[in-house]
Motif scaffolding. Structure first.
Motif, short mmCIF file in Angstrom:
data_model
loop_
_atom_site.label_atom_id
_atom_site.label_comp_id
_atom_site.label_asym_id
_atom_site.label_seq_id
_atom_site.Cartn_x
_atom_site.Cartn_y
_atom_site.Cartn_z
N GLY A 64 84.99 37.16 21.70
CA GLY A 64 84.58 36.79 20.35
C GLY A 64 83.21 37.33 19.95
N ALA A 65 82.74 36.89 18.78
CA ALA A 65 81.51 37.47 18.24
C ALA A 65 80.85 36.52 17.25
N LYS A 66 79.61 36.77 16.99
CA LYS A 66 78.89 36.12 15.89
C LYS A 66 77.89 37.15 15.42
N ASN A 67 78.36 38.05 14.57
CA ASN A 67 77.56 39.24 14.25
C ASN A 67 76.52 38.96 13.17
N HIS A 68 75.29 39.36 13.46
CA HIS A 68 74.18 39.14 12.53
C HIS A 68 73.87 40.43 11.75
N THR A 69 73.51 40.25 10.49
CA THR A 69 73.10 41.38 9.65
C THR A 69 71.71 41.05 9.11
N ILE A 70 70.76 41.92 9.42
CA ILE A 70 69.38 41.68 8.98
C ILE A 70 69.11 42.50 7.71
N VAL A 71 68.53 41.85 6.71
CA VAL A 71 68.21 42.58 5.47
C VAL A 71 66.71 42.53 5.26
N LEU A 72 66.10 43.71 5.17
CA LEU A 72 64.65 43.80 4.96
C LEU A 72 64.36 43.97 3.46
N PRO A 73 63.14 43.63 3.05
CA PRO A 73 62.81 43.72 1.63
C PRO A 73 62.92 45.14 1.07
N ASP A 74 62.80 46.17 1.90
CA ASP A 74 62.86 47.54 1.37
C ASP A 74 64.30 48.07 1.27
N ALA A 75 65.30 47.23 1.57
CA ALA A 75 66.69 47.70 1.55
C ALA A 75 67.18 47.92 0.12
#
Ligand code: NAD
Length: 481
Positions: A249-260
């Motif tokens: 299984g998984a618990k995938n994280h997505t990080i979003v930075l202010p410059d995206a």
């Protein structure tokens, strides 16, 4: 009652077990078929067939084996749309996504067609004076494959095309929740010219799985499914002296930075979190919003989620289909209640969407903000259209949060900063990374490479790892007097 048969030694054979399970279309509740819950006797027949087919198949010239796979590839391409519709009927995902899944399966067959090159060994003519040494690759025997419901075509195609191209014979135990696509794959193997016994299907659950894990004639086990089962498979197969790769299984994280680029981030996160109803091991289930981007990102995700079209995946324009079963929907509803009780902010409540009130196991896109590591909705793989948003001050903090997860399958970063990408790549705990995209699933010629609680074993599925897994090496050293 229409009961599926098992595919053994090139024939469709009724299971001896009289236990069955119903297979409904998750969008309509319509009964598609009943699947037999086969017993050990049923399984034993498949082992005998696969074992008997092995000597001739393993000695069949590798280019001839490849030619049969080329034919198989052609047939899959010809039946592309039909296969996709079948996936949608038994799994619920939209036809567009199912078409993509068929493509992923076909790509695995294309990779396996390279067997003559992939199976080559290596030699050195002069390891000492007048002494040569070399490595030859051979198939290993009967392989057992156990697969999940969420990719009824792609996941079996991670396994059997490469395994048989390498000269092994194969027994597939597909998910009892999605047996139809597997049956169609078997019919097409016959048409492509697979000799009888090279590819077999035994439908069922624990009994067949335990047969695969315990039978001395099964030499290796490929598994894809949930974490507890993967751990059990890994331990039991290893205890019985088998090679094992168990993808979990998984618990995938997505990080979003202010410059995206926010528009791109939102589009990709919506696709990754809610596509296939969140029932993907590469789904985005947690967003970590860094610094000033958080408020705007949460608002934009809610707006985009409000516009999602829910319904039967066969209908035009539908993006979000049902989850697989009523019980899975009920479990997800419990998670939503738990999230509220844990103090997360319910930004969008998918339970209120109209489609959730009729037949079918529908659940709208659900978004929680202010989620904290340690909450159950953060810890557990929910495997449904539920997205958690965690807030962090810096990229380093966001990576530390991600790395607290027990899982390490995929992780994504949205940014325009090369330095941020470097820090992310070097320090994140995940095997499959995406930059400015939502679902970084590797293609067939690369390994599918999760770790921690997302993978048990050594050699991953696909790519060169797959070739290593499905072959054994012999070293020969010789001198000629
Ligand atoms: P599951 O673990 O319930 O079932 C997978 C297979 O194991 C099925 O064939 C099932 O019949 C069998 N099985 C289930 N319980 C068993 C038991 N107690 N003993 C023996 N066999 C058992 O998984 P699922 O719900 O079909 O699929 C979803 C899961 O698969 C998710 O956790 C998802 O993340 C995972 N998955 C992982 C990957 C990956 O590459 N890591 C890919 C696809 C799916």
């Amino acid at each position: 009652m229409n009961i599926s048969k098992n595919y053994i030694n090139g024939e469709w054979i009724a299971a001896e077990s009289d236990k069955t399970e119903v297979v409904p279309n998750p969008a309509t509740g319509e009964v598609l078929i009943h699947v037999p819950i086969s017993n050990r006797t049923d399984f034993e027949k498949a082992v005998t067939a696969a074992k008997n087919a092995f000597p001739a198949w393993s000695k069949t010239a590798v280019p001839r084996r490849a030619r049969i796979l080329f034919k198989y590839q052609q047939l899959l391409v010809e039946h592309w749309e039909e296969l996709a519709i079948l996936i949608t009927k038994e799994n619920g995902k939209s036809v567009g996504e199912a078409m993509g899944e068929v493509q992923r399966g076909i790509e695995c067959v294309e990779f396996a067609c390279g067997a003559p090159t992939l199976m080559m060994g290596s030699q050195l003519p002069d390891i000492a004076t007048n002494v040569e040494s070399g490595m030859w690759r051979y198939p290993i025997g009967v392989i057992g494959g156990i697969t999940p419901f969420n990719f009824p075509m792609m996941v079996p195609c991670w396994m059997f095309p490469l395994a048989v191209a390498c000269g092994n014979t194969f027994i597939l135990k597909p998910s009892e929740r999605t047996p139809l696509l597997a049956n169609r794959l078997a019919e097409l193997t016959k048409e492509a010219g697979f000799p009888d016994g090279v590819f077999n299907i035994v439908h069922g659950a624990h009994d067949v799985v335990n047969g695969i894990l315990e039978h001395p004639d099964v030499k290796a086990v490929s598994f894809v499914g949930s974490q507890p089962v993967a751990e059990y498979i890994y331990k039991t197969a290893a205890a019985n002296g088998k090679r094992v790769q168990a993808l979990a299984g998984a618990k995938n994280h997505t990080i979003v930075l202010p410059d995206a680029n926010l528009q791109n981030a939102v589009k990709n996160i919506i696709g990754a979190a809610f596509g296939s109803a969140g029932e993907r091991c590469m789904a985005c289930s947690v967003v970590v919003a860094v610094g000033t981007v958080a408020d705007e990102l949460v608002a934009a995700l809610k707006t985009a989620a409000d516009a999602i079209v829910i319904g039967n995946g066969l209908d035009d324009g539908v993006f979000l289909g049902p989850v697989i079963r009523e019980a899975h929907k009920a479990k997800t509803l419990n998670y939503i209640e738990t999230g509220i009780q844990e103090g997360a902010t319910l930004v969008r409540d998918g339970r209120l969407d109209d489609a959730c009130k009729g037949v079918g196991y529908f659940l709208g896109a659900t978004i929680f903000d202010d989620v904290k590591p340690g909450m159950k909705i953060w810890t557990d793989e929910i495997f449904a259209p539920v997205l958690s948003i965690v807030r962090a001050e810096t990229l380093t903090e966001a990576i530390a949060i991600t790395n607290q997860s027990a899982f390490a399958n995929g992780a994504c970063l949205f940014t325009n900063s090369a330095n941020a990408v470097r820090e992310f790549r070097d320090t994140i705990d995940a095997g499959m990374l995406g930059i400015n995209l939502g679902v970084p699933a590797p293609m067939a010629f690369f390994p599918f490479s999760g770790y921690k609680s997302s993978f048990y074993g050594d050699l991953h599925a696909n790519g060169k790892d797959g070739v290593e897994f499905y072959t054994r090496k012999k070293m020969m050293t010789a001198t000629y007097l």
